[in-house]
Enzyme design. Structure first.
Site, mmCIF file in Angstrom:
data_model
loop_
_atom_site.group_PDB
_atom_site.id
_atom_site.type_symbol
_atom_site.label_atom_id
_atom_site.label_comp_id
_atom_site.label_asym_id
_atom_site.label_seq_id
_atom_site.Cartn_x
_atom_site.Cartn_y
_atom_site.Cartn_z
ATOM 1 N N HIS A 51 4.495 -42.890 9.650
ATOM 2 C CA HIS A 51 3.960 -41.634 10.986
ATOM 3 C C HIS A 51 4.639 -40.219 10.502
ATOM 4 O O HIS A 51 3.765 -38.951 10.393
ATOM 5 C CB HIS A 51 5.012 -42.376 12.038
ATOM 6 C CG HIS A 51 4.633 -41.242 13.275
ATOM 7 N ND1 HIS A 51 3.713 -42.099 13.835
ATOM 8 C CD2 HIS A 51 5.050 -40.472 13.825
ATOM 9 C CE1 HIS A 51 3.682 -41.237 14.832
ATOM 10 N NE2 HIS A 51 4.086 -39.761 14.553
ATOM 11 N N TYR A 69 1.532 -36.255 10.744
ATOM 12 C CA TYR A 69 2.543 -34.954 10.933
ATOM 13 C C TYR A 69 1.822 -33.788 9.854
ATOM 14 O O TYR A 69 1.852 -32.915 10.024
ATOM 15 C CB TYR A 69 3.793 -34.533 11.589
ATOM 16 C CG TYR A 69 3.449 -35.387 12.192
ATOM 17 C CD1 TYR A 69 2.867 -34.803 14.068
ATOM 18 C CD2 TYR A 69 4.002 -36.448 12.925
ATOM 19 C CE1 TYR A 69 2.987 -34.940 15.370
ATOM 20 C CE2 TYR A 69 4.486 -36.843 14.493
ATOM 21 C CZ TYR A 69 4.033 -36.553 15.429
ATOM 22 O OH TYR A 69 4.229 -37.084 16.268
ATOM 23 N N PHE A 123 -6.744 -43.283 16.240
ATOM 24 C CA PHE A 123 -6.440 -42.121 15.007
ATOM 25 C C PHE A 123 -8.029 -41.632 14.985
ATOM 26 O O PHE A 123 -7.870 -40.492 14.178
ATOM 27 C CB PHE A 123 -5.773 -42.857 14.181
ATOM 28 C CG PHE A 123 -6.342 -44.582 13.368
ATOM 29 C CD1 PHE A 123 -6.897 -44.010 12.540
ATOM 30 C CD2 PHE A 123 -5.483 -45.957 12.899
ATOM 31 C CE1 PHE A 123 -8.376 -44.993 11.884
ATOM 32 C CE2 PHE A 123 -6.209 -46.571 13.174
ATOM 33 C CZ PHE A 123 -7.705 -46.525 11.908
ATOM 34 N N HIS A 124 -8.704 -42.258 14.894
ATOM 35 C CA HIS A 124 -10.614 -41.497 15.286
ATOM 36 C C HIS A 124 -10.202 -40.352 15.669
ATOM 37 O O HIS A 124 -10.921 -38.889 15.207
ATOM 38 C CB HIS A 124 -11.615 -42.080 15.375
ATOM 39 C CG HIS A 124 -11.566 -43.183 13.854
ATOM 40 N ND1 HIS A 124 -10.973 -44.252 13.335
ATOM 41 C CD2 HIS A 124 -12.488 -42.642 12.894
ATOM 42 C CE1 HIS A 124 -11.884 -45.032 12.295
ATOM 43 N NE2 HIS A 124 -12.406 -43.999 12.157
ATOM 44 N N ARG A 155 -8.569 -55.313 15.480
ATOM 45 C CA ARG A 155 -8.936 -54.616 14.091
ATOM 46 C C ARG A 155 -8.931 -55.225 12.914
ATOM 47 O O ARG A 155 -7.932 -56.223 12.674
ATOM 48 C CB ARG A 155 -8.101 -53.062 13.892
ATOM 49 C CG ARG A 155 -7.005 -53.267 13.500
ATOM 50 C CD ARG A 155 -5.363 -52.329 13.926
ATOM 51 N NE ARG A 155 -5.652 -51.044 12.518
ATOM 52 C CZ ARG A 155 -5.004 -51.054 12.371
ATOM 53 N NH1 ARG A 155 -3.776 -50.171 12.709
ATOM 54 N NH2 ARG A 155 -5.100 -49.518 11.630
ATOM 55 N N ARG A 156 -8.982 -54.300 11.612
ATOM 56 C CA ARG A 156 -9.644 -54.604 10.840
ATOM 57 C C ARG A 156 -9.835 -56.331 10.089
ATOM 58 O O ARG A 156 -9.431 -57.247 9.820
ATOM 59 C CB ARG A 156 -7.589 -54.644 9.698
ATOM 60 C CG ARG A 156 -7.198 -53.370 9.988
ATOM 61 C CD ARG A 156 -5.380 -53.661 9.450
ATOM 62 N NE ARG A 156 -5.321 -52.019 9.070
ATOM 63 C CZ ARG A 156 -3.683 -51.889 8.740
ATOM 64 N NH1 ARG A 156 -2.789 -53.261 9.153
ATOM 65 N NH2 ARG A 156 -3.399 -50.927 8.351
#
Lengths: 586, 69
Positions: free
Chosen positions: A238, A242, A390-391, A452-453
């Site tokens: 995580h 940042y 996250f896109h 996903r994935r």
């Protein structure tokens, strides 16, 4: 008090001021662009395959493509660009070069060697001539196992980034000897605080690789504890978000106000924001593991609380940056409650790209809050929603800011004018529109449970039930978005390549960044006490992680209950597949 | 023009997520638009924005045009 901060050699470009450093930064940017080109293209391959629009790879190879896409974009593209920007920020704001340029080249080369090892290992998944494999996805924790070269490459890359941080600290220490009573210039402060939490968070992944995954891959140990390696990954996983975001934040704080025609609203607020990220970025990783058995709910609740605190620096940033832009717009003649927006320089691709990236980040913040909430996370966990989220963060807030920034930085480090500003403006707009289509559809698909994935999200004998429209429409929207993003990527790379072949220019803007309406003298000196904030960050990590880690080791053992691992790309045993099918369909 | 060409392009780009999300929001009120209807609605919204942007602020287009000749 109004303070204007800019380099003492304000009429010159960065290349004129620091020609040696400019070469390293240029090399780092081009390494970043190459990763972006390959990783982005693989993103299109995945999107078209998953949505069944165009399939030319085997579904089993999807994971090789997915791993390359994730690693090249989330690690290589972002961090190479970051080291370029931070080297620029430190040298420009301290108005001095690095201490030893050979050291700077050394860490850059180490990162390149690491990238090549990682890239070749992943490529081994689809090229039989390469006796390697690394279909372990961006998250690379057990029980998926990669070739040792993959882990060695990651170590070299991360150690290279550590040395880059050491380079920035050395440069600051040298400056401090010459300027003992000066406050740390804001861009350097941002680079140093970010580096400190990078050191803190990468300790987890270094431990995971060097003590568990690498020895396991080499056959030195027989098994590992998957939950432990997952937890150590997310301890890093995580904070790395940042780490990508902080250079984008830096651009929003010190470039957007200048491009708007004004000054940064508050230097002290910016310092508070970066201190908060230093403190809070790392002890929150367990919020990625809400559905992991083996971690007590209480620890997850603590991680959720810490995560919610992280909204504060993001909201402070939204306020400060928008206030700075409004100040700039009013300096340009803008009036009214919202009329000032018209006075902003929307024809400037650098400004527009960064502003749109910030706008998308606001949307990402809302979906991020849903991810962070323990109960509602259960709805979207491991679904396409997360990919949509996250896109918006790394794929737009970070990537679009970096591309927009490149339109300013590449001329600065090459001395050549941007080939086409119109193309650049079109590019940032096409990226924004493409990501709108793609991420919106991914979020909606996640809400009705599309996973996903996976290369094959449509199960037989089961139909998803979208709230609006059909699965076909969702897939079409994703494919359309992916195509637009690829077009935007091609426009960006074309502009960068042709800029490199442009003639040298004497009319480039000077290497400056935004002044401030409220400068560092308005903030308490304790904000610059990096040792204090680092110590508090370490304590928070100890509080957040000691008991969960002890519990995981106690229940599963340090090296796990005989977990042998999987190598996805090597072979598929039909007997195992049949056995799995029988388990769910007796 | 009321806004610069660059700003107009940005407004159109920003309009797109609103059009896309508008379809979802309408479904909460039992109004389900097809893709074609959404496209028509989006096209109309973009046309309205373009007309607003190029229309002279005082609304007197003929005077503006004759004055500019």
């Amino acid at each position: 008090m109004e303070v204007t901060r800019m380099s003492s050699t304000a009429s010159r470009t960065y290349l004129d001021q620091f020609p040696a450093e400019a070469k390293v930064i240029k090399a780092a940017f081009w390494s970043s662009f190459m990763a972006l080109a390959i990783g982005g293209l693989l993103g299109l391959v995945q999107a078209l395959h998953r949505t069944d629009v165009l399939r030319f790879i085997d579904s089993a190879d999807y994971y090789t493509v997915l791993t390359a896409h994730g690693i090249l974009l989330a690690i290589t593209f972002t961090i190479f660009f970051l080291v370029g920007i931070f080297t620029w920020a430190v040298t420009t704001s301290l108005d001095r070069g690095v201490v030893d340029i050979r050291f700077t080249w050394a860490w850059y080369i180490m990162m390149v060697v690491g990238t090549i090892l990682v890239g070749v290992s992943i490529l081994g998944g689809v090229v039989d001539a390469i006796p390697m494999y690394a279909d372990v996805l961006f998250t690379f924790y057990a029980p998926l196992q990669a070739h040792p070269a993959f882990y060695v490459g990651l170590v070299l890359f991360v150690v290279g980034s550590w040395l880059a941080g050491a380079d920035w600290f050395r440069t600051w220490w040298a400056w401090r000897k010459e300027n003992p009573d000066e406050r740390i210039p804001l861009p350097t402060f941002m680079a140093l605080t970010t580096t400190l939490f990078w050191y803190l968070c990468t300790l987890g992944v270094a431990l995971s690789i060097l003590v568990f995954l690498l020895p396991w891959s080499l056959g030195i140990v027989d098994s590992v504890n998957p939950l432990l390696t997952r937890t150590l990954f997310w301890y890093f996983g995580h904070a790395v978000v940042y780490f990508w975001l902080m250079p984008a934040y830096m651009m929003w704080y010190i470039m957007l106000p200048k491009l708007s025609g004004g000054k940064l609203f508050s230097d002290p607020l910016a310092r508070v924001v970066f201190v908060l990220f230093l403190l809070l970025s790392t002890p929150v990783g367990i919020h990625h593991q809400y559905l992991d058995p083996g971690i007590a709910e209480g620890y997850k609740f603590i991680a959720m609380t810490n995560t919610m605190f992280l909204l504060l620096p993001s909201l402070l940033t939204a306020f400060t940056v928008v206030a700075s832009m409004e100040h700039g717009a009013r300096q340009r003649g803008g009036t009214g409650y919202l009329g000032w927006l018209k006075a902003l320089p929307w024809r400037d691709p650098v400004f527009t790209g960064m502003a749109l990236a910030g706008l998308m980040f606001a949307a990402a913040g809302f979906s991020g809050m849903i991810n962070a909430g323990m109960n509602i996370n259960y709805l979207v966990h491991n679904s396409w929603w997360v990919v949509g989220h996250f896109h918006l963060t790394v794929g737009t807030a970070v990537a679009l800011t970096f591309m927009a920034a490149a339109y300013w930085f590449i001329p600065q480090v090459t001395g050549k004018e941007l080939w086409s500003r119109q193309l650049a403006l079109g590019q940032v707009l096409v990226w924004f529109v493409g990501m709108t289509f793609m991420s919106n559809a991914m979020h909606r698909a996640g809400l009705f449970g599309m996973p996903r994935r996976t290369a094959e999200p449509q199960y037989q004998g089961f139909n998803f039930d979208p709230a609006v429209g059909t699965v076909g429409e969702i897939n079409a929207q994703v494919a359309l978005g992916a195509v637009l993003l690829t077009v935007a990527l091609a426009m960006f790379l074309l502009n960068m390549v042709l800029t490199s072949f442009n003639d040298d220019s004497d009319s480039l803007p000077a290497n400056t960044y935004a002044g401030t309406l409220s400068g560092p003298e308005d903030s308490p000196a304790v904000l610059d006490n990096l040792k204090l904030w680092t110590a508090i960050a370490v304590v928070l990590v100890i509080v957040g992680y000691t008991l969960p880690l002890a519990s995981i080791v106690e229940s599963g053992g340090l090296f796990g209950p005989d977990i042998g691992g999987f190598q996805l790309a090597i072979e598929t045993d039909p007997a195992l597949v049949l056995e799995s099918v029988r388990e769910v369909m007796p | 023009m009321r806004i610069s060409k660059g700003a107009l392009l940005v407004v159109i780009a920003v309009l797109i997520p609103f059009v896309v999300e508008f379809r979802t929001a309408l479904s909460w009120f039992g109004i389900e638009l097809s893709v074609l209807e959404s496209l028509v609605l989006g096209g109309a919204a973009i046309l309205a924005v373009v007309l607003w942007a190029v229309w002279p602020p005082n609304g007197n287009a003929e005077a503006e045009l004759s004055g500019s000749r």
